[in-house]
Design a protein around this motif. Structure first.
Motif, PDB file in Angstrom:
ATOM      1  N   LEU A 222     -13.600  19.226   8.745  1.00 12.16           N
ATOM      2  CA  LEU A 222     -12.681  18.234   8.181  1.00 12.16           C
ATOM      3  C   LEU A 222     -11.986  17.417   9.270  1.00 12.16           C
ATOM      4  CD1 LEU A 222     -11.499  17.025   5.649  1.00 12.16           C
ATOM      5  CD2 LEU A 222      -9.718  18.754   5.732  1.00 12.16           C
ATOM      6  N   LYS A 223     -11.568  18.059  10.318  1.00  9.88           N
ATOM      7  CA  LYS A 223     -10.897  17.347  11.408  1.00  9.88           C
ATOM      8  C   LYS A 223     -11.839  16.304  12.028  1.00  9.88           C
ATOM      9  CE  LYS A 223      -7.410  18.458  14.740  1.00  9.88           C
ATOM     10  NZ  LYS A 223      -6.310  18.333  13.853  1.00  9.88           N
ATOM     11  N   HIS A 224     -13.103  16.673  12.218  1.00  8.96           N
ATOM     12  CA  HIS A 224     -14.094  15.741  12.749  1.00  8.96           C
ATOM     13  C   HIS A 224     -14.287  14.570  11.777  1.00  8.96           C
ATOM     14  CE1 HIS A 224     -18.467  14.996  14.217  1.00  8.96           C
ATOM     15  NE2 HIS A 224     -17.629  14.195  14.835  1.00  8.96           N
ATOM     16  N   TYR A 225     -14.376  14.869  10.471  1.00 11.48           N
ATOM     17  CA  TYR A 225     -14.496  13.797   9.474  1.00 11.48           C
ATOM     18  C   TYR A 225     -13.318  12.830   9.595  1.00 11.48           C
ATOM     19  CZ  TYR A 225     -13.600  11.217   5.284  1.00 11.48           C
ATOM     20  OH  TYR A 225     -13.285  10.194   4.439  1.00 11.48           O
ATOM     21  N   GLN A 226     -12.110  13.365   9.672  1.00 12.74           N
ATOM     22  CA  GLN A 226     -10.914  12.517   9.743  1.00 12.74           C
ATOM     23  C   GLN A 226     -10.924  11.636  10.986  1.00 12.74           C
ATOM     24  OE1 GLN A 226      -8.134  15.757   9.244  1.00 12.74           O
ATOM     25  NE2 GLN A 226      -7.823  15.258   7.080  1.00 12.74           N
ATOM     26  N   THR A 227     -11.427  12.174  12.090  1.00 17.10           N
ATOM     27  CA  THR A 227     -11.542  11.394  13.329  1.00 17.10           C
ATOM     28  C   THR A 227     -12.499  10.220  13.147  1.00 17.10           C
ATOM     29  OG1 THR A 227     -11.124  13.375  14.651  1.00 17.10           O
ATOM     30  CG2 THR A 227     -12.180  11.541  15.781  1.00 17.10           C
ATOM     31  N   LEU A 228     -13.579  10.435  12.419  1.00 16.75           N
ATOM     32  CA  LEU A 228     -14.538   9.361  12.154  1.00 16.75           C
ATOM     33  C   LEU A 228     -14.014   8.378  11.107  1.00 16.75           C
ATOM     34  CD1 LEU A 228     -17.796  11.530  11.939  1.00 16.75           C
ATOM     35  CD2 LEU A 228     -17.115  10.030  13.835  1.00 16.75           C
ATOM     36  N   ALA A 229     -13.354   8.897  10.088  1.00 16.59           N
ATOM     37  CA  ALA A 229     -12.950   8.087   8.937  1.00 16.59           C
ATOM     38  C   ALA A 229     -11.775   7.151   9.231  1.00 16.59           C
ATOM     39  CB  ALA A 229     -12.599   8.997   7.766  1.00 16.59           C
ATOM     40  N   LYS A 230     -10.811   7.627   9.986  1.00 20.26           N
ATOM     41  CA  LYS A 230      -9.585   6.842  10.191  1.00 20.26           C
ATOM     42  C   LYS A 230      -9.849   5.455  10.782  1.00 20.26           C
ATOM     43  CE  LYS A 230      -4.847   7.262  11.502  1.00 20.26           C
ATOM     44  NZ  LYS A 230      -3.769   8.165  11.812  1.00 20.26           N
ATOM     45  N   PRO A 231     -10.617   5.325  11.873  1.00 22.64           N
ATOM     46  CA  PRO A 231     -10.868   3.973  12.407  1.00 22.64           C
ATOM     47  C   PRO A 231     -11.650   3.070  11.446  1.00 22.64           C
ATOM     48  CG  PRO A 231     -11.609   5.656  13.971  1.00 22.64           C
ATOM     49  CD  PRO A 231     -11.209   6.349  12.718  1.00 22.64           C
ATOM     50  N   LEU A 232     -12.363   3.671  10.506  1.00 29.02           N
ATOM     51  CA  LEU A 232     -13.117   2.890   9.525  1.00 29.02           C
ATOM     52  C   LEU A 232     -12.254   2.467   8.337  1.00 29.02           C
ATOM     53  CD1 LEU A 232     -16.400   5.009   9.489  1.00 29.02           C
ATOM     54  CD2 LEU A 232     -16.121   2.690  10.413  1.00 29.02           C
ATOM     55  N   GLY A 233     -11.014   2.947   8.312  1.00 28.44           N
ATOM     56  CA  GLY A 233     -10.122   2.627   7.194  1.00 28.44           C
ATOM     57  C   GLY A 233     -10.433   3.426   5.948  1.00 28.44           C
ATOM     58  N   LEU A 234     -11.121   4.550   6.101  1.00 24.50           N
ATOM     59  CA  LEU A 234     -11.473   5.388   4.955  1.00 24.50           C
ATOM     60  C   LEU A 234     -10.361   6.378   4.662  1.00 24.50           C
ATOM     61  CD1 LEU A 234     -15.197   6.155   5.844  1.00 24.50           C
ATOM     62  CD2 LEU A 234     -14.320   4.426   4.261  1.00 24.50           C
ATOM     63  N   PHE A 235     -10.320   6.836   3.440  1.00 22.83           N
ATOM     64  CA  PHE A 235      -9.359   7.816   2.979  1.00 22.83           C
ATOM     65  C   PHE A 235      -9.584   9.122   3.732  1.00 22.83           C
ATOM     66  CE2 PHE A 235      -7.448   9.917  -0.964  1.00 22.83           C
ATOM     67  CZ  PHE A 235      -6.209   9.322  -0.780  1.00 22.83           C
ATOM     68  N   THR A 236      -8.566   9.650   4.388  1.00 23.63           N
ATOM     69  CA  THR A 236      -8.731  10.858   5.195  1.00 23.63           C
ATOM     70  C   THR A 236      -8.197  12.114   4.517  1.00 23.63           C
ATOM     71  OG1 THR A 236      -6.652  10.426   6.335  1.00 23.63           O
ATOM     72  CG2 THR A 236      -8.667   9.580   7.371  1.00 23.63           C
ATOM     73  N   GLU A 237      -7.611  11.969   3.350  1.00 25.33           N
ATOM     74  CA  GLU A 237      -7.050  13.130   2.639  1.00 25.33           C
ATOM     75  C   GLU A 237      -8.150  14.068   2.180  1.00 25.33           C
ATOM     76  OE1 GLU A 237      -3.704  13.697   2.226  1.00 25.33           O
ATOM     77  OE2 GLU A 237      -3.386  11.912   3.448  1.00 25.33           O
ATOM     78  N   GLU A 238      -7.780  15.322   1.972  1.00 22.41           N
ATOM     79  CA  GLU A 238      -8.732  16.319   1.491  1.00 22.41           C
ATOM     80  C   GLU A 238      -8.093  17.176   0.415  1.00 22.41           C
ATOM     81  OE1 GLU A 238      -8.432  19.870   2.001  1.00 22.41           O
ATOM     82  OE2 GLU A 238      -6.524  19.657   3.020  1.00 22.41           O
ATOM     83  N   LYS A 239      -8.929  17.831  -0.326  1.00 20.91           N
ATOM     84  CA  LYS A 239      -8.481  18.822  -1.304  1.00 20.91           C
ATOM     85  C   LYS A 239      -9.490  19.953  -1.251  1.00 20.91           C
ATOM     86  CE  LYS A 239      -6.665  19.645  -5.774  1.00 20.91           C
ATOM     87  NZ  LYS A 239      -5.796  19.100  -6.753  1.00 20.91           N
ATOM     88  N   ALA A 240      -9.000  21.155  -1.045  1.00 25.73           N
ATOM     89  CA  ALA A 240      -9.848  22.352  -0.940  1.00 25.73           C
ATOM     90  C   ALA A 240     -10.886  22.209   0.175  1.00 25.73           C
ATOM     91  CB  ALA A 240     -10.513  22.655  -2.279  1.00 25.73           C
ATOM     92  N   GLY A 241     -10.501  21.511   1.253  1.00 20.93           N
ATOM     93  CA  GLY A 241     -11.383  21.385   2.404  1.00 20.93           C
ATOM     94  C   GLY A 241     -12.476  20.346   2.275  1.00 20.93           C
ATOM     95  N   ILE A 242     -12.421  19.530   1.224  1.00 22.03           N
ATOM     96  CA  ILE A 242     -13.434  18.493   0.993  1.00 22.03           C
ATOM     97  C   ILE A 242     -12.732  17.132   0.973  1.00 22.03           C
ATOM     98  CG2 ILE A 242     -15.150  17.601  -0.635  1.00 22.03           C
ATOM     99  CD1 ILE A 242     -15.464  20.489  -1.637  1.00 22.03           C
ATOM    100  N   PRO A 243     -13.273  16.145   1.688  1.00 22.21           N
ATOM    101  CA  PRO A 243     -12.656  14.812   1.633  1.00 22.21           C
ATOM    102  C   PRO A 243     -12.536  14.328   0.188  1.00 22.21           C
ATOM    103  CG  PRO A 243     -14.312  14.904   3.361  1.00 22.21           C
ATOM    104  CD  PRO A 243     -14.433  16.180   2.582  1.00 22.21           C
ATOM    105  N   ARG A 244     -11.399  13.755  -0.151  1.00 20.35           N
ATOM    106  CA  ARG A 244     -11.104  13.392  -1.539  1.00 20.35           C
ATOM    107  C   ARG A 244     -12.082  12.408  -2.153  1.00 20.35           C
ATOM    108  NH1 ARG A 244      -6.719  14.717  -4.729  1.00 20.35           N
ATOM    109  NH2 ARG A 244      -5.123  15.876  -3.628  1.00 20.35           N
ATOM    110  N   THR A 245     -12.646  11.527  -1.399  1.00 21.06           N
ATOM    111  CA  THR A 245     -13.546  10.524  -1.983  1.00 21.06           C
ATOM    112  C   THR A 245     -15.008  10.926  -1.884  1.00 21.06           C
ATOM    113  OG1 THR A 245     -13.610   9.312   0.100  1.00 21.06           O
ATOM    114  CG2 THR A 245     -11.944   8.628  -1.513  1.00 21.06           C
TER     115      THR A 245
END
Length: 128
Positions: free
Chosen positions: A72-95
């Motif tokens: 999840l941390k790696h996903y958030q690192t990739l997603a944030k600069p792309l302007g993607l939703f970085t939130e998660e629920k139960a360890g899975i990205p929300r979108t």
């Protein structure tokens, strides 16, 4: 709601398509959205995407690209600069759908942010 308007600021930017669709008159066959068919089509789209190691590399290729994240941390690192939703629920990205987040860069091609292929194969086992 239960989330106490947790994403209210983000949701306020969503707008309704102004072009009405008369679904009774549409001749579109939407059966491809049924789970078995959708998963098979989506798996083929993912499997045919070129695996890349960076967003920059994805921008430089023709066609769809797949960039793997390991956690999840790696996903958030990739997603944030792309302007993607970085939130998660139960360890899975929300979108995510089965852990997959899709976006488009500066073209009409998809960039899929995905778990490793071995994990995806388990998620799509019935479709492949």
């Amino acid at each position: 709601g239960a989330s106490l308007n947790q994403f209210g600021k983000l949701n306020s930017n969503i707008w309704l398509n102004p072009t009405p669709v008369d679904w009774d008159k549409e001749e579109t066959d939407l059966t491809y959205l049924l789970p078995d068919r959708f998963d098979r089509i989506y798996w083929n789209l993912l499997h045919s995407a070129t695996r890349v190691s960076s967003v920059q590399e994805a921008k430089e290729i023709e066609g769809n690209a797949r960039l793997e994240y390991n956690n999840l941390k790696h996903y958030q690192t990739l997603a944030k600069p792309l302007g993607l939703f970085t939130e998660e629920k139960a360890g899975i990205p929300r979108t995510a759908y089965k852990g997959i987040i899709e976006t488009r860069l500066e073209s009409n091609h998809f960039l899929f942010l995905t778990p490793p292929m071995e994990e995806l194969q388990k998620e799509f086992e019935g479709a492949i």
